[in-house]
Design a protein around this motif. Structure first.
Motif, PDB file in Angstrom:
ATOM      1  N   UNK A 323       0.816  -1.140   0.133  1.00 49.36           N
ATOM      2  CA  UNK A 323      -0.139  -0.009  -0.144  1.00 49.36           C
ATOM      3  C   UNK A 323       0.856   1.284  -0.092  1.00 49.36           C
ATOM      4  N   UNK A 324       0.826   2.086  -1.125  1.00 46.82           N
ATOM      5  CA  UNK A 324       1.423   3.311  -1.121  1.00 46.82           C
ATOM      6  C   UNK A 324       2.754   3.148  -2.017  1.00 46.82           C
ATOM      7  N   UNK A 325       3.731   3.867  -1.748  1.00 46.33           N
ATOM      8  CA  UNK A 325       4.897   3.856  -2.549  1.00 46.33           C
ATOM      9  C   UNK A 325       5.746   2.586  -2.543  1.00 46.33           C
ATOM     10  N   UNK A 326       6.209   2.300  -3.728  1.00 45.55           N
ATOM     11  CA  UNK A 326       6.872   0.959  -3.941  1.00 45.55           C
ATOM     12  C   UNK A 326       8.388   1.224  -3.043  1.00 45.55           C
ATOM     13  N   UNK A 327       8.829  -0.225  -2.432  1.00 47.92           N
ATOM     14  CA  UNK A 327       9.969   0.060  -1.868  1.00 47.92           C
ATOM     15  C   UNK A 327      11.031   0.106  -2.637  1.00 47.92           C
ATOM     16  N   UNK A 328      11.227  -0.499  -3.922  1.00 51.88           N
ATOM     17  CA  UNK A 328      12.150  -0.486  -5.092  1.00 51.88           C
ATOM     18  C   UNK A 328      11.484  -0.426  -6.194  1.00 51.88           C
ATOM     19  N   UNK A 329      12.152   0.161  -7.335  1.00 50.35           N
ATOM     20  CA  UNK A 329      11.558   0.134  -8.636  1.00 50.35           C
ATOM     21  C   UNK A 329      11.438  -1.290  -9.196  1.00 50.35           C
ATOM     22  N   UNK A 330      10.345  -1.594  -9.711  1.00 54.43           N
ATOM     23  CA  UNK A 330      10.202  -2.912 -10.091  1.00 54.43           C
ATOM     24  C   UNK A 330      10.559  -3.152 -11.447  1.00 54.43           C
ATOM     25  N   UNK A 331      10.727  -2.233 -12.241  1.00 55.95           N
ATOM     26  CA  UNK A 331      11.065  -2.327 -13.529  1.00 55.95           C
ATOM     27  C   UNK A 331      11.913  -3.276 -14.261  1.00 55.95           C
ATOM     28  N   UNK A 332      13.200  -3.544 -13.517  1.00 51.32           N
ATOM     29  CA  UNK A 332      14.499  -4.289 -13.529  1.00 51.32           C
ATOM     30  C   UNK A 332      14.385  -5.612 -12.632  1.00 51.32           C
ATOM     31  N   UNK A 333      13.326  -5.806 -11.926  1.00 46.53           N
ATOM     32  CA  UNK A 333      13.320  -6.833 -10.816  1.00 46.53           C
ATOM     33  C   UNK A 333      12.401  -8.311 -11.208  1.00 46.53           C
ATOM     34  N   UNK A 334      12.568  -9.112 -10.301  1.00 52.53           N
ATOM     35  CA  UNK A 334      12.012 -10.300 -10.478  1.00 52.53           C
ATOM     36  C   UNK A 334      11.154 -10.815  -9.262  1.00 52.53           C
TER      37      UNK A 334
END
Length: 506
Positions: A323-334
């Protein structure tokens, strides 16, 4: 029978003749280009040897996907997202294309410094071998738009096979430290009839067996490895130190970055091996245990996959989105499934003439991790987990793998190999409601079978050509593509894959 030795130290899972590779530095050094191409010399200077392999071919698959430049395994095995038939450039069919540098330099009588650095390159693209990137390049896309995806220990590292150094003593054995192949990987290379060939070997293509439960664990970072040969008996031991971050974890269904608890990594691992030889017979027993093992099954599902929100591009833990702001940027994550794995395998071979026989069995037990990982923990190659499941298993998951096969020397330069591989998993769903009418999930019992046949002809010690075919099929829980209710199945549960190609080694 001709042995291709130099390829062995490069290829990792897909290799024939690793023992001969270790001896390549003992051969005479090359003195001319002609001797290098046609002879049996090595590129050695003062005990330091440059070696490598280039392996590429052409393949057809009955149910495949567009190729991905990061994929190093080809498409011979049935794939959860495979669709129509297609003709493909097939990389690394018998050996992983790559290059390595190794050394064995004596500094005292009977004592030597040893070193090895080897990495895999994809011949179809020039990219470093990087199976994790096959997922990130498909993140957010619908399954019908995917290129080939997978998981593996080679994840774009500059040195994605092995990087280790150590000391060897004639009477005391060899002790090395660094990134090294697991003991299960060593056993697979030695006792697989297909030598771990990606195009023709299930246990070479998929590292479940070699990694003791997960393919990312076919190589261990931060690892000590000890090997000792005493007459016909040899033993091995291995320990991996804890490394990396544990990420941020919570079991709450509604959570934010502020309520997520920081975790510590507990991803140590250990293994032991005992083997021996008697005349033409060889056998080995290997035990491995790995904590917080990570498996990456699919790219992150995105906005176009609204019916399956649990692998969204939002961070999630145990299928609960943040809920809310992501902990990390998921664009290059798995997205990772985490388990604690224990595996026991036994394998044997009989080196008859002209026929060699091979057989093996492994029993793997997987449980939910004693220590959870969270968002921000790292998989192979430093890829961050934006989604984590620490409670994927309703009950302990038991995986059993059998294999057998034979290699027949038609003549001194030509081998014919036939192999069969079988994987069985138990029903670890609670309650155990698994049937065609009730609906299958990945927690239901399931099977995988692969059979292969291929011929390999050596023109000389450097160059060989090959042709063969593999057929694989999955059923039950192993035919489920996305491991959550309601259970999304494979597009097709089988694959037929004929392949031809050539290989140059040095």
């Amino acid at each position: 029978m001709w042995v291709l030795g130099a390829a062995g130290s490069v290829v990792g899972e897909a290799v024939a003749g690793e023992a001969a590779a270790a001896a390549s530095s003992e051969r005479a050094s090359c003195t001319s280009a002609q001797q290098f191409i046609a002879g049996d010399c090595s590129l050695t200077w003062n005990g330091i040897t440059l070696y490598g392999a280039y392996d590429i071919g052409l393949g057809w698959v009955s149910h495949g996907l567009p190729e991905n430049g990061y994929n190093y395994e080809g498409e011979s095995l049935v794939n959860r997202n495979g669709q129509g038939s297609r003709l493909l450039i097939a990389p690394n069919n018998l050996s992983q294309t790559g290059v390595g540098l190794k050394a064995r330099v004596e500094f005292l009588a009977g004592w030597s410094v040893v070193f090895n650095a080897s990495t895999g390159i994809n011949p179809q693209s020039g990219q470093l071998a990087n199976m994790l990137a096959t997922n990130t390049t498909n993140n957010g896309l619908p399954r019908s738009s995917y290129s080939i995806t997978g998981d593996g220990a080679r994840a774009g590292q500059a040195i994605n096979d092995e990087l280790f150094g150590g000391v060897a003593a004639e009477q005391l054995g060899t002790l090395t430290f660094g990134r090294q192949r697991a003991l299960g990987t060593d056993a697979m290379l030695a006792y697989d009839p297909a030598g771990g060939a990606y195009a023709f070997s299930y246990i070479g293509y998929n590292g479940t067996m070699a990694g003791g439960g997960d393919t990312e664990d076919t190589r261990w970072d931060e690892a000590l490895k000890y090997r000792l040969a005493w007459g016909p008996v040899h033993l091995g031991a291995m320990y991996k130190f804890v490394d990396g971050s544990g990420g941020c974890y919570t079991g709450e269904s509604t959570w934010t970055a502020a309520t997520c608890t920081a975790e510590q990594a507990h991803n140590d691992a250990y293994g032991v091996a005992l083997g021996g030889e008697y005349r033409r017979l060889a056998a080995e027993l290997v035990y491995q245990h790995y904590n917080q093992a990570i498996s990456v099954l699919n790219p992150l599902l995105g906005p176009q996959s609204a019916t399956q929100p649990y692998q969204s591009t939002l961070n999630s833990i145990n299928t609960h989105p943040i809920t809310g702001t992501n902990l990390i940027d998921p664009s290059n994550s798995v997205y990772g499934i985490v388990t604690d794995n224990s595996a026991l395998l036994i394998a044997a071979r009989y080196a008859g003439a002209p026929v060699k026989l091979y057989a093996g069995y492994e029993h793997i037990r997987q449980t939910n991790p004693a220590h959870p990982l969270g968002v921000g923990a790292a998989a192979q190659g430093g890829y961050l987990l934006s989604g984590v499941e620490d409670d994927n298993l309703d009950a302990p998951k038991i995986v059993q793998i059998w294999w057998t096969g034979a290699k027949y020397a038609i003549d001194p330069r030509t081998d014919l190999t036939v192999a069969w591989y079988h994987q069985l998993q138990n029903d670890f769903r609670v309650p155990p409601e698994c049937s065609a009418s009730a609906g299958f999930r990945s927690s239901c019992s399931g099977t995988l079978n692969e059979v292969s046949l291929f011929a390999d002809h050596h023109f000389n010690r450097r160059f060989d050509v090959y042709a063969g075919i593999a057929y694989s099929q999955v059923g039950g829980g192993l035919a489920i593509a996305i491991p959550h209710k309601p259970g999304v199945p494979y597009f097709h549960d089988n694959n037929t894959a004929p392949t031809i190609g050539g290989r140059f080694t040095f």
